[in-house]
Design a protein around this motif. Sequence first.
Motif, PDB file in Angstrom:
ATOM      1  N   LEU A 131      27.559  51.456 -44.240  1.00  0.00           N
ATOM      2  CA  LEU A 131      26.661  50.361 -44.587  1.00  0.00           C
ATOM      3  C   LEU A 131      25.359  50.933 -45.113  1.00  0.00           C
ATOM      4  N   VAL A 132      24.581  50.096 -45.781  1.00  0.00           N
ATOM      5  CA  VAL A 132      23.237  50.482 -46.184  1.00  0.00           C
ATOM      6  C   VAL A 132      22.316  50.135 -45.021  1.00  0.00           C
ATOM      7  N   CYS A 133      21.600  51.128 -44.541  1.00  0.00           N
ATOM      8  CA  CYS A 133      20.735  50.953 -43.378  1.00  0.00           C
ATOM      9  C   CYS A 133      19.541  50.074 -43.744  1.00  0.00           C
ATOM     10  N   GLY A 134      19.204  49.143 -42.868  1.00  0.00           N
ATOM     11  CA  GLY A 134      18.070  48.272 -43.092  1.00  0.00           C
ATOM     12  C   GLY A 134      16.741  48.969 -42.878  1.00  0.00           C
ATOM     13  N   ARG A 135      16.743  50.067 -42.160  1.00  0.00           N
ATOM     14  CA  ARG A 135      15.489  50.783 -41.871  1.00  0.00           C
ATOM     15  C   ARG A 135      15.207  51.880 -42.889  1.00  0.00           C
ATOM     16  N   CYS A 136      16.161  52.790 -43.101  1.00  0.00           N
ATOM     17  CA  CYS A 136      15.917  53.929 -43.996  1.00  0.00           C
ATOM     18  C   CYS A 136      16.423  53.679 -45.416  1.00  0.00           C
ATOM     19  N   GLY A 137      17.284  52.671 -45.619  1.00  0.00           N
ATOM     20  CA  GLY A 137      17.769  52.346 -46.958  1.00  0.00           C
ATOM     21  C   GLY A 137      18.869  53.242 -47.477  1.00  0.00           C
ATOM     22  N   ASN A 138      19.383  54.146 -46.653  1.00  0.00           N
ATOM     23  CA  ASN A 138      20.445  55.060 -47.083  1.00  0.00           C
ATOM     24  C   ASN A 138      21.821  54.464 -46.812  1.00  0.00           C
ATOM     25  N   PRO A 139      22.775  54.640 -47.718  1.00  0.00           N
ATOM     26  CA  PRO A 139      24.151  54.261 -47.405  1.00  0.00           C
ATOM     27  C   PRO A 139      24.742  55.324 -46.481  1.00  0.00           C
TER      28      PRO A 139
END
Length: 122
Positions: free
Chosen positions: A18-26
Amino acid sequence: MIIFGTKGYLYQLAIVTLVCGRCGNPAAHTLRKRVTKFTLFFVPLFPVSTKYGTQCTFCGAESQLSGEQAEQLQVQAATAPAPGHGPQQANPFAQGNPFQQGQPGQPGQQGQPGAPGNPYQR
Protein backbone atom coordinates in the motif's frame (compact mmCIF):
# COMPACT_ATOMS: atom_id res chain seq x y z
CA MET A 1 -9.39 -16.29 45.78
CA ILE A 2 -10.41 -15.84 42.16
CA ILE A 3 -7.76 -14.78 39.68
CA PHE A 4 -9.05 -13.07 36.54
CA GLY A 5 -7.82 -10.63 33.93
CA THR A 6 -7.22 -10.17 30.21
CA LYS A 7 -4.60 -11.29 27.77
CA GLY A 8 -3.85 -9.92 24.29
CA TYR A 9 -3.13 -12.01 21.24
CA LEU A 10 -1.62 -10.59 18.04
CA TYR A 11 -2.17 -12.37 14.73
CA GLN A 12 -0.51 -11.44 11.43
CA LEU A 13 -3.14 -11.95 8.74
CA ALA A 14 -1.41 -10.81 5.55
CA ILE A 15 1.23 -8.58 4.00
CA VAL A 16 -0.07 -6.14 1.38
CA THR A 17 1.61 -3.40 -0.64
CA LEU A 18 0.00 0.00 0.00
CA VAL A 19 0.99 3.64 -0.21
CA CYS A 20 1.70 4.79 3.33
CA GLY A 21 -0.37 7.72 4.55
CA ARG A 22 2.50 9.04 6.67
CA CYS A 23 5.67 8.69 4.57
CA GLY A 24 4.02 8.44 1.12
CA ASN A 25 6.11 5.44 0.04
CA PRO A 26 4.59 2.39 -1.65
CA ALA A 27 5.71 -0.20 0.88
CA ALA A 28 4.65 -3.51 2.39
CA HIS A 29 2.16 -3.22 5.24
CA THR A 30 1.43 -5.99 7.70
CA LEU A 31 -2.25 -6.56 8.37
CA ARG A 32 -2.70 -7.51 12.03
CA LYS A 33 -5.54 -8.62 14.26
CA ARG A 34 -5.37 -7.95 18.01
CA VAL A 35 -7.74 -10.01 20.15
CA THR A 36 -8.13 -9.35 23.88
CA LYS A 37 -9.54 -12.31 25.80
CA PHE A 38 -10.93 -12.54 29.31
CA THR A 39 -9.00 -15.03 31.43
CA LEU A 40 -10.03 -16.89 34.57
CA PHE A 41 -7.25 -18.68 36.44
CA PHE A 42 -4.94 -17.94 33.47
CA VAL A 43 -7.27 -19.76 31.06
CA PRO A 44 -8.50 -17.61 28.14
CA LEU A 45 -12.29 -17.96 27.99
CA PHE A 46 -13.84 -15.55 25.49
CA PRO A 47 -12.81 -12.55 23.39
CA VAL A 48 -13.55 -9.15 24.86
CA SER A 49 -12.41 -7.00 21.91
CA THR A 50 -11.05 -7.42 18.41
CA LYS A 51 -9.14 -4.67 16.59
CA TYR A 52 -7.54 -4.58 13.17
CA GLY A 53 -4.66 -2.44 11.96
CA THR A 54 -1.82 -2.10 9.50
CA GLN A 55 1.82 -1.19 10.06
CA CYS A 56 4.11 0.26 7.40
CA THR A 57 7.36 -1.69 7.15
CA PHE A 58 9.18 1.39 5.81
CA CYS A 59 8.46 3.99 8.51
CA GLY A 60 6.64 1.97 11.19
CA ALA A 61 3.42 4.02 11.11
CA GLU A 62 0.34 2.20 12.38
CA SER A 63 -3.27 2.80 11.38
CA GLN A 64 -6.51 1.30 12.66
CA LEU A 65 -8.98 -0.42 10.33
CA SER A 66 -12.55 -1.61 10.58
CA GLY A 67 -13.32 -5.30 10.28
CA GLU A 68 -14.73 -4.80 6.77
CA GLN A 69 -11.61 -2.98 5.57
CA ALA A 70 -9.39 -5.71 7.01
CA GLU A 71 -11.44 -8.37 5.25
CA GLN A 72 -11.11 -6.52 1.92
CA LEU A 73 -7.34 -6.28 2.34
CA GLN A 74 -7.15 -10.00 3.11
CA VAL A 75 -9.03 -10.79 -0.10
CA GLN A 76 -6.73 -8.43 -2.01
CA ALA A 77 -3.65 -10.14 -0.56
CA ALA A 78 -5.00 -13.60 -1.39
CA THR A 79 -5.75 -12.75 -5.04
CA ALA A 80 -2.56 -10.75 -5.72
CA PRO A 81 0.27 -12.72 -7.32
CA ALA A 82 3.26 -13.49 -5.15
CA PRO A 83 6.41 -11.43 -5.78
CA GLY A 84 8.36 -12.92 -8.66
CA HIS A 85 5.29 -14.77 -9.99
CA GLY A 86 3.76 -11.85 -11.91
CA PRO A 87 4.18 -11.15 -15.60
CA GLN A 88 7.43 -12.47 -17.02
CA GLN A 89 9.99 -9.81 -17.86
CA ALA A 90 12.38 -10.15 -20.77
CA ASN A 91 15.75 -11.60 -19.84
CA PRO A 92 18.48 -9.74 -21.73
CA PHE A 93 20.90 -12.63 -21.17
CA ALA A 94 18.66 -15.34 -22.62
CA GLN A 95 19.71 -14.68 -26.25
CA GLY A 96 23.32 -15.57 -25.69
CA ASN A 97 26.51 -13.85 -24.74
CA PRO A 98 27.07 -10.66 -26.83
CA PHE A 99 30.73 -10.64 -25.73
CA GLN A 100 31.48 -14.09 -27.10
CA GLN A 101 34.35 -14.13 -29.58
CA GLY A 102 35.01 -16.77 -32.16
CA GLN A 103 33.26 -20.08 -32.49
CA PRO A 104 33.16 -22.25 -29.39
CA GLY A 105 34.57 -25.69 -29.84
CA GLN A 106 37.22 -24.82 -32.41
CA PRO A 107 40.71 -26.02 -31.55
CA GLY A 108 43.37 -23.50 -30.61
CA GLN A 109 41.02 -21.12 -28.83
CA GLN A 110 41.65 -22.25 -25.28
CA GLY A 111 41.58 -19.26 -22.93
CA GLN A 112 39.49 -16.99 -25.12
CA PRO A 113 36.10 -15.79 -23.85
CA GLY A 114 33.37 -18.15 -24.93
CA ALA A 115 35.79 -21.03 -25.55
CA PRO A 116 34.99 -24.39 -23.96
CA GLY A 117 37.02 -25.69 -21.07
CA ASN A 118 38.63 -24.02 -18.09
CA PRO A 119 40.87 -21.09 -19.11
CA TYR A 120 42.71 -21.29 -15.78
CA GLN A 121 43.74 -24.90 -16.29
CA ARG A 122 46.80 -25.24 -18.51
